[in-house]
Design a protein around this motif. Structure first.
Motif, mmCIF file in Angstrom:
data_model
loop_
_atom_site.group_PDB
_atom_site.id
_atom_site.type_symbol
_atom_site.label_atom_id
_atom_site.label_comp_id
_atom_site.label_asym_id
_atom_site.label_seq_id
_atom_site.Cartn_x
_atom_site.Cartn_y
_atom_site.Cartn_z
ATOM 1 N N VAL A 122 0.840 -1.199 0.000
ATOM 2 C CA VAL A 122 0.000 0.000 0.000
ATOM 3 C C VAL A 122 0.874 1.247 0.000
ATOM 4 C CG1 VAL A 122 -1.667 1.332 1.357
ATOM 5 C CG2 VAL A 122 -1.970 -1.130 1.079
ATOM 6 N N LEU A 123 1.926 1.230 0.811
ATOM 7 C CA LEU A 123 2.855 2.366 0.854
ATOM 8 C C LEU A 123 3.436 2.634 -0.524
ATOM 9 C CD1 LEU A 123 4.837 4.378 2.308
ATOM 10 C CD2 LEU A 123 6.346 2.406 2.563
ATOM 11 N N VAL A 124 3.905 1.599 -1.160
ATOM 12 C CA VAL A 124 4.513 1.748 -2.477
ATOM 13 C C VAL A 124 3.466 2.158 -3.504
ATOM 14 C CG1 VAL A 124 5.716 0.521 -4.316
ATOM 15 C CG2 VAL A 124 6.402 0.207 -1.942
ATOM 16 N N ALA A 125 2.256 1.668 -3.351
ATOM 17 C CA ALA A 125 1.196 2.016 -4.298
ATOM 18 C C ALA A 125 0.921 3.511 -4.293
ATOM 19 C CB ALA A 125 -0.081 1.247 -3.975
ATOM 20 N N GLN A 126 1.145 4.144 -3.163
ATOM 21 C CA GLN A 126 0.933 5.587 -3.091
ATOM 22 C C GLN A 126 1.972 6.325 -3.922
ATOM 23 O OE1 GLN A 126 1.057 6.277 1.108
ATOM 24 N NE2 GLN A 126 -1.048 5.648 1.402
ATOM 25 N N ALA A 127 3.177 5.776 -4.016
ATOM 26 C CA ALA A 127 4.259 6.442 -4.738
ATOM 27 C C ALA A 127 4.568 5.769 -6.063
ATOM 28 C CB ALA A 127 5.516 6.450 -3.876
ATOM 29 N N ALA A 128 4.047 4.589 -6.269
ATOM 30 C CA ALA A 128 4.420 3.798 -7.437
ATOM 31 C C ALA A 128 3.215 3.476 -8.305
ATOM 32 C CB ALA A 128 5.070 2.493 -6.983
ATOM 33 N N ALA A 129 3.489 3.004 -9.477
ATOM 34 C CA ALA A 129 2.436 2.562 -10.384
ATOM 35 C C ALA A 129 1.745 1.347 -9.794
ATOM 36 C CB ALA A 129 3.030 2.224 -11.745
ATOM 37 N N ALA A 130 0.481 1.207 -10.083
ATOM 38 C CA ALA A 130 -0.281 0.083 -9.561
ATOM 39 C C ALA A 130 -0.208 -1.091 -10.526
ATOM 40 C CB ALA A 130 -1.729 0.497 -9.320
ATOM 41 N N GLN A 131 0.951 -1.298 -11.113
ATOM 42 C CA GLN A 131 1.141 -2.405 -12.041
ATOM 43 C C GLN A 131 1.464 -3.665 -11.253
ATOM 44 O OE1 GLN A 131 4.099 -1.200 -14.832
ATOM 45 N NE2 GLN A 131 2.969 0.617 -15.467
ATOM 46 N N PRO A 132 0.734 -4.754 -11.484
ATOM 47 C CA PRO A 132 0.898 -5.964 -10.687
ATOM 48 C C PRO A 132 2.338 -6.457 -10.597
ATOM 49 C CG PRO A 132 -1.016 -6.165 -12.098
ATOM 50 C CD PRO A 132 -0.300 -4.896 -12.490
ATOM 51 N N GLN A 133 3.064 -6.517 -11.705
ATOM 52 C CA GLN A 133 4.418 -7.048 -11.624
ATOM 53 C C GLN A 133 5.343 -6.123 -10.844
ATOM 54 O OE1 GLN A 133 3.191 -6.256 -15.138
ATOM 55 N NE2 GLN A 133 5.075 -6.353 -16.281
ATOM 56 N N GLY A 134 5.130 -4.827 -10.915
ATOM 57 C CA GLY A 134 5.932 -3.882 -10.144
ATOM 58 C C GLY A 134 5.705 -4.053 -8.655
ATOM 59 N N MET A 135 4.458 -4.209 -8.272
ATOM 60 C CA MET A 135 4.130 -4.405 -6.864
ATOM 61 C C MET A 135 4.686 -5.733 -6.361
ATOM 62 S SD MET A 135 2.699 -1.660 -6.084
ATOM 63 C CE MET A 135 2.147 -2.111 -4.458
ATOM 64 N N ALA A 136 4.571 -6.762 -7.149
ATOM 65 C CA ALA A 136 5.100 -8.068 -6.759
ATOM 66 C C ALA A 136 6.615 -8.000 -6.592
ATOM 67 C CB ALA A 136 4.711 -9.126 -7.782
ATOM 68 N N SER A 178 16.245 -0.689 -5.150
ATOM 69 C CA SER A 178 16.124 -0.710 -6.602
ATOM 70 C C SER A 178 14.677 -0.945 -7.030
ATOM 71 C CB SER A 178 17.036 -1.794 -7.186
ATOM 72 O OG SER A 178 16.894 -1.870 -8.577
ATOM 73 N N ALA A 179 14.011 -1.897 -6.382
ATOM 74 C CA ALA A 179 12.618 -2.189 -6.718
ATOM 75 C C ALA A 179 11.727 -0.988 -6.421
ATOM 76 C CB ALA A 179 12.138 -3.419 -5.946
ATOM 77 N N LEU A 180 11.978 -0.313 -5.308
ATOM 78 C CA LEU A 180 11.204 0.878 -4.972
ATOM 79 C C LEU A 180 11.440 1.984 -5.997
ATOM 80 C CD1 LEU A 180 11.709 0.896 -1.112
ATOM 81 C CD2 LEU A 180 9.525 0.604 -2.307
ATOM 82 N N MET A 181 12.686 2.166 -6.396
ATOM 83 C CA MET A 181 13.026 3.197 -7.378
ATOM 84 C C MET A 181 12.355 2.899 -8.715
ATOM 85 S SD MET A 181 14.502 6.039 -8.056
ATOM 86 C CE MET A 181 15.648 6.309 -6.732
ATOM 87 N N GLN A 182 12.410 1.643 -9.144
ATOM 88 C CA GLN A 182 11.771 1.275 -10.411
ATOM 89 C C GLN A 182 10.270 1.514 -10.351
ATOM 90 O OE1 GLN A 182 13.070 -2.766 -11.052
ATOM 91 N NE2 GLN A 182 14.872 -2.114 -12.199
ATOM 92 N N ALA A 183 9.659 1.198 -9.226
ATOM 93 C CA ALA A 183 8.220 1.406 -9.083
ATOM 94 C C ALA A 183 7.890 2.896 -9.143
ATOM 95 C CB ALA A 183 7.731 0.797 -7.764
ATOM 96 N N ARG A 184 8.707 3.711 -8.510
ATOM 97 C CA ARG A 184 8.497 5.161 -8.552
ATOM 98 C C ARG A 184 8.645 5.691 -9.974
ATOM 99 N NH1 ARG A 184 12.081 5.638 -3.481
ATOM 100 N NH2 ARG A 184 10.531 5.405 -1.850
ATOM 101 N N GLN A 185 9.652 5.187 -10.689
ATOM 102 C CA GLN A 185 9.873 5.640 -12.066
ATOM 103 C C GLN A 185 8.721 5.236 -12.971
ATOM 104 O OE1 GLN A 185 13.770 4.076 -12.873
ATOM 105 N NE2 GLN A 185 14.790 5.834 -11.945
ATOM 106 N N GLN A 186 8.144 4.069 -12.740
ATOM 107 C CA GLN A 186 6.991 3.627 -13.524
ATOM 108 C C GLN A 186 5.817 4.554 -13.315
ATOM 109 O OE1 GLN A 186 6.232 -0.414 -12.410
ATOM 110 N NE2 GLN A 186 7.974 -1.225 -13.534
ATOM 111 N N LYS A 187 5.742 5.143 -12.150
ATOM 112 C CA LYS A 187 4.666 6.066 -11.834
ATOM 113 C C LYS A 187 4.844 7.382 -12.574
ATOM 114 C CE LYS A 187 1.222 7.778 -9.392
ATOM 115 N NZ LYS A 187 -0.137 7.471 -9.617
ATOM 116 N N GLY A 188 6.046 7.633 -13.041
ATOM 117 C CA GLY A 188 6.292 8.870 -13.775
ATOM 118 C C GLY A 188 7.207 9.802 -13.024
ATOM 119 N N GLY A 189 8.056 9.228 -12.189
ATOM 120 C CA GLY A 189 9.062 10.038 -11.522
ATOM 121 C C GLY A 189 8.657 10.550 -10.155
ATOM 122 N N VAL A 190 7.520 10.130 -9.622
ATOM 123 C CA VAL A 190 7.117 10.577 -8.292
ATOM 124 C C VAL A 190 8.148 10.097 -7.292
ATOM 125 C CG1 VAL A 190 5.387 10.389 -6.472
ATOM 126 C CG2 VAL A 190 4.679 10.563 -8.861
ATOM 127 N N GLY A 191 8.828 11.003 -6.661
ATOM 128 C CA GLY A 191 9.827 10.651 -5.660
ATOM 129 C C GLY A 191 11.130 10.156 -6.236
#
Length: 86
Positions: free
Chosen positions: A15-29, A70-83
């Motif tokens: 949930v924390l990551v979803a706030q900053a990251a894309a809600a893409q299933p593979q990214g969250m996993a 790294s996984a957190l950074m990639q998730a943030r970048q997928q969101k469009g650079g948030v954070g």
């Protein structure tokens, strides 16, 4: 009991990551998998709810494994650079 706390913690981390990251299933996993050991190491005794898991992980951000960061950074970048870059 610790297993259920870890499972809840992993969900809270998601949930924390979803706030900053894309809600893409593979990214969250990927984040859940990469950060599971860090969650267990640093936040296993933290009661889930109220953002406590997220606060714990943020408090230990300097100590998180490279894979988790790294996984957190990639998730943030997928969101469009948030954070990104923080």
């Amino acid at each position: 009991m610790k297993h259920s706390i870890l499972a809840a913690g992993a969900l809270a981390l998601g949930v924390l990551v979803a706030q900053a990251a894309a809600a893409q299933p593979q990214g969250m996993a990927a984040v859940r998998q990469a950060c599971a050991a860090d969650l267990k190491k640093y936040c296993a005794d933290v009661q889930p709810g109220g953002g406590r898991i997220g606060e714990c992980m943020r408090a230990h951000v300097a100590s998180l494994s490279g894979a988790c960061k790294s996984a957190l950074m990639q998730a943030r970048q997928q969101k469009g650079g948030v954070g990104a870059g923080h």
